[in-house]
Design a protein around this motif. Structure first.
Motif, PDB file in Angstrom:
ATOM      1  N   ASP A 121       1.172  -1.995   0.863  1.00 49.56           N
ATOM      2  CA  ASP A 121       0.874  -0.572   1.059  1.00 49.56           C
ATOM      3  C   ASP A 121      -0.618  -0.295   0.860  1.00 49.56           C
ATOM      4  O   ASP A 121      -1.254   0.403   1.660  1.00 49.56           O
ATOM      5  N   ARG A 122      -1.209  -0.846  -0.199  1.00 44.58           N
ATOM      6  CA  ARG A 122      -2.649  -0.653  -0.458  1.00 44.58           C
ATOM      7  C   ARG A 122      -3.489  -1.339   0.618  1.00 44.58           C
ATOM      8  O   ARG A 122      -4.545  -0.833   1.012  1.00 44.58           O
ATOM      9  N   TYR A 123      -3.033  -2.483   1.092  1.00 44.47           N
ATOM     10  CA  TYR A 123      -3.738  -3.208   2.162  1.00 44.47           C
ATOM     11  C   TYR A 123      -3.793  -2.361   3.440  1.00 44.47           C
ATOM     12  O   TYR A 123      -4.850  -2.217   4.065  1.00 44.47           O
ATOM     13  N   MET A 124      -2.652  -1.761   3.792  1.00 44.93           N
ATOM     14  CA  MET A 124      -2.605  -0.928   4.998  1.00 44.93           C
ATOM     15  C   MET A 124      -3.456   0.330   4.833  1.00 44.93           C
ATOM     16  O   MET A 124      -4.146   0.755   5.764  1.00 44.93           O
ATOM     17  N   ALA A 125      -3.417   0.930   3.638  1.00 50.86           N
ATOM     18  CA  ALA A 125      -4.145   2.177   3.396  1.00 50.86           C
ATOM     19  C   ALA A 125      -5.652   1.976   3.446  1.00 50.86           C
ATOM     20  O   ALA A 125      -6.391   2.856   3.909  1.00 50.86           O
ATOM     21  N   ILE A 126      -6.135   0.830   2.988  1.00 48.19           N
ATOM     22  CA  ILE A 126      -7.582   0.587   2.920  1.00 48.19           C
ATOM     23  C   ILE A 126      -8.124  -0.096   4.171  1.00 48.19           C
ATOM     24  O   ILE A 126      -9.186   0.263   4.666  1.00 48.19           O
ATOM     25  N   CYS A 127      -7.371  -1.052   4.690  1.00 49.92           N
ATOM     26  CA  CYS A 127      -7.861  -1.814   5.845  1.00 49.92           C
ATOM     27  C   CYS A 127      -7.551  -1.128   7.183  1.00 49.92           C
ATOM     28  O   CYS A 127      -8.278  -1.311   8.157  1.00 49.92           O
ATOM     29  N   THR A 133      -0.132   5.945   8.043  1.00 50.16           N
ATOM     30  CA  THR A 133       1.085   6.762   8.045  1.00 50.16           C
ATOM     31  C   THR A 133       1.988   6.449   9.227  1.00 50.16           C
ATOM     32  O   THR A 133       3.211   6.624   9.152  1.00 50.16           O
ATOM     33  N   GLY A 134       1.405   5.973  10.313  1.00 48.52           N
ATOM     34  CA  GLY A 134       2.210   5.625  11.478  1.00 48.52           C
ATOM     35  C   GLY A 134       3.013   4.353  11.259  1.00 48.52           C
ATOM     36  O   GLY A 134       4.177   4.265  11.669  1.00 48.52           O
ATOM     37  N   ILE A 135       2.388   3.361  10.629  1.00 48.26           N
ATOM     38  CA  ILE A 135       3.070   2.085  10.393  1.00 48.26           C
ATOM     39  C   ILE A 135       4.031   2.191   9.210  1.00 48.26           C
ATOM     40  O   ILE A 135       5.202   1.798   9.301  1.00 48.26           O
ATOM     41  N   LEU A 136       3.535   2.724   8.089  1.00 47.74           N
ATOM     42  CA  LEU A 136       4.387   2.854   6.905  1.00 47.74           C
ATOM     43  C   LEU A 136       5.036   4.242   6.875  1.00 47.74           C
ATOM     44  O   LEU A 136       4.801   5.037   5.979  1.00 47.74           O
ATOM     45  N   ASN A 137       5.880   4.500   7.866  1.00 50.18           N
ATOM     46  CA  ASN A 137       6.618   5.760   7.883  1.00 50.18           C
ATOM     47  C   ASN A 137       7.844   5.663   6.966  1.00 50.18           C
ATOM     48  O   ASN A 137       8.119   4.606   6.388  1.00 50.18           O
ATOM     49  N   TYR A 218      -4.908  -8.665  -1.501  1.00 44.46           N
ATOM     50  CA  TYR A 218      -6.110  -8.281  -2.243  1.00 44.46           C
ATOM     51  C   TYR A 218      -7.358  -9.002  -1.743  1.00 44.46           C
ATOM     52  O   TYR A 218      -8.475  -8.487  -1.869  1.00 44.46           O
ATOM     53  N   ILE A 219      -7.192 -10.184  -1.179  1.00 45.93           N
ATOM     54  CA  ILE A 219      -8.338 -10.859  -0.545  1.00 45.93           C
ATOM     55  C   ILE A 219      -8.830 -10.022   0.630  1.00 45.93           C
ATOM     56  O   ILE A 219     -10.036  -9.791   0.803  1.00 45.93           O
ATOM     57  N   LYS A 220      -7.878  -9.546   1.440  1.00 43.89           N
ATOM     58  CA  LYS A 220      -8.224  -8.689   2.583  1.00 43.89           C
ATOM     59  C   LYS A 220      -8.809  -7.356   2.114  1.00 43.89           C
ATOM     60  O   LYS A 220      -9.763  -6.838   2.707  1.00 43.89           O
ATOM     61  N   ILE A 221      -8.230  -6.792   1.040  1.00 46.77           N
ATOM     62  CA  ILE A 221      -8.698  -5.507   0.517  1.00 46.77           C
ATOM     63  C   ILE A 221     -10.131  -5.612   0.018  1.00 46.77           C
ATOM     64  O   ILE A 221     -10.992  -4.782   0.345  1.00 46.77           O
ATOM     65  N   VAL A 222     -10.403  -6.629  -0.793  1.00 49.45           N
ATOM     66  CA  VAL A 222     -11.752  -6.820  -1.350  1.00 49.45           C
ATOM     67  C   VAL A 222     -12.754  -7.054  -0.233  1.00 49.45           C
ATOM     68  O   VAL A 222     -13.868  -6.509  -0.248  1.00 49.45           O
ATOM     69  N   SER A 223     -12.370  -7.864   0.751  1.00 47.44           N
ATOM     70  CA  SER A 223     -13.254  -8.128   1.893  1.00 47.44           C
ATOM     71  C   SER A 223     -13.568  -6.841   2.645  1.00 47.44           C
ATOM     72  O   SER A 223     -14.716  -6.595   3.040  1.00 47.44           O
ATOM     73  N   SER A 224     -12.561  -5.992   2.815  1.00 43.92           N
ATOM     74  CA  SER A 224     -12.749  -4.729   3.527  1.00 43.92           C
ATOM     75  C   SER A 224     -13.621  -3.756   2.733  1.00 43.92           C
ATOM     76  O   SER A 224     -14.470  -3.057   3.305  1.00 43.92           O
ATOM     77  N   ILE A 225     -13.437  -3.736   1.411  1.00 44.73           N
ATOM     78  CA  ILE A 225     -14.220  -2.833   0.553  1.00 44.73           C
ATOM     79  C   ILE A 225     -15.697  -3.214   0.573  1.00 44.73           C
ATOM     80  O   ILE A 225     -16.578  -2.346   0.652  1.00 44.73           O
ATOM     81  N   ALA A 237     -11.756   3.392  -2.996  1.00 38.47           N
ATOM     82  CA  ALA A 237     -10.852   2.308  -2.610  1.00 38.47           C
ATOM     83  C   ALA A 237     -10.451   1.476  -3.823  1.00 38.47           C
ATOM     84  O   ALA A 237      -9.274   1.139  -4.003  1.00 38.47           O
ATOM     85  N   PHE A 238     -11.438   1.139  -4.675  1.00 34.55           N
ATOM     86  CA  PHE A 238     -11.137   0.364  -5.886  1.00 34.55           C
ATOM     87  C   PHE A 238     -10.232   1.153  -6.831  1.00 34.55           C
ATOM     88  O   PHE A 238      -9.323   0.592  -7.457  1.00 34.55           O
ATOM     89  N   SER A 239     -10.447   2.456  -6.943  1.00 30.72           N
ATOM     90  CA  SER A 239      -9.670   3.278  -7.865  1.00 30.72           C
ATOM     91  C   SER A 239      -8.210   3.382  -7.439  1.00 30.72           C
ATOM     92  O   SER A 239      -7.311   3.449  -8.279  1.00 30.72           O
TER      93      SER A 239
END
Length: 311
Positions: A121-127, A133-137, A218-225, A237-239
């Protein structure tokens, strides 16, 4: 009583954390406090999310399920121990012990999958914020929960039913405050090779896959941030990940800690005390982590408390 070399078991003995009568009132008070804090804290999280329309999003839907699971998990183990202390007893029925194992395995497994789903969920929201909202309906979120629950129930039934094939020795003492699968297997007289293989293989697969999913997310999330140009965007994003990451570290950290302590120490009491860290502490701490680290949860809890006449 024996029949066809099978020992008919009526009860097991839960020796708990200590057999010293002088320590029982202190243990009772401590665990009663931890149980009440866990149940009330998680109930507050659930009520705050359901009464605040701002929190009707996938992230808080999953958090609501996590809080419900924490209540169920601690309610499977601690109340029986408290009742036994009050009754000055250490017994648990054979059926009750197997039922306890089944629910502990199920809720622990479900929490494991929930943490992986929350990482996704966090990966989709940040990346992919535009498609979030369309994917995680609602339909997808419910499917993820039902799929995770179905796997957890299947695992729990498989582990519990495999115990029915075992015969047990006359020593029915479990050096824990609840029926733990590994400890019950040690009491069996019959060959437990298949049971141990099943327990370790299934635990490794069902524990390893969600953990791998969390790590990759989280690897993808950190890379995106790090690719974000705005310092404010990076902080936001970190918060949003801070609370979930803290819960993940607590859940897996205590689990690995118990495994290491059990491997290093052969003393049953040390293993019983260590088991508190993964069976009770994460469930109690999760509401505090989310209420202290998450700004939206803080505001929702304040609103709920102001509206509630009881609080």
């Amino acid at each position: 009583m024996k029949k066809d070399n099978q020992t008919i078991v009526d009860v097991f003995l839960l020796l708990g954390l200590s057999e010293d009568p002088k320590l029982q009132p202190m243990i009772f008070g401590l665990f009663l406090f931890m149980y009440l804090v866990t149940v009330l804290g998680n109930l507050l999280i659930i009520l705050a999310i359901n009464t605040d329309s701002k929190l009707h999003s996938p992230m808080y839907f999953f958090l609501c399920n996590l809080s419900s699971t924490d209540i169920c998990l601690i309610s499977t183990t601690v109340p029986k121990m408290l009742v036994n202390i009050l009754k000055h007893s250490s017994t648990i029925s054979y059926v009750g012990c197997l039922t306890q194992i089944c629910f502990v395995v199920m809720f622990s497994g479900f929490e494991n999958f929930l943490l992986a789903v929350m990482a996704y969920d966090r990966y989709m929201a940040i990346c992919y914020p535009l498609h979030y909202t369309g994917i995680l309906n609602t339909h997808v979120c419910v499917q993820l929960i039902l799929f995770s629950l179905a796997i957890s129930i299947t695992d729990a039934l498989l582990q519990s039913l495999s115990l029915l094939q075992l015969s047990f020795c006359t020593n029915m003492e479990i050096h824990h405050f609840f029926c733990e699968l590994v400890q019950v297997l040690k009491l069996a007289c019959s060959d437990t090779f298949i049971n141990n293989i099943l327990a370790y293989v299934v635990t490794t697969i069902l524990g390893g896959i969600p953990l791998l999913g969390i790590i990759l997310s989280y690897i993808k999330i950190v890379s995106s941030i790090f690719r974000m140009s705005s310092a404010g965007g990076k902080y936001k994003a970190f918060s949003t990940c801070g609370s979930h990451l803290s819960v993940v570290l607590l859940f897996y950290g205590t689990g690995f800690g118990v495994y290491i302590s059990s491997s290093v120490s052969d003393l049953p009491k040390n293993s019983a005390i260590a088991s508190v860290m993964y069976a009770v502490v994460p469930s109690m701490m999760n509401p505090f982590i989310y209420s202290l680290k998450n700004k939206d949860m803080k505001e929702a809890l304040k609103k709920f408390m102001r509206r509630s006449p009881v609080l």
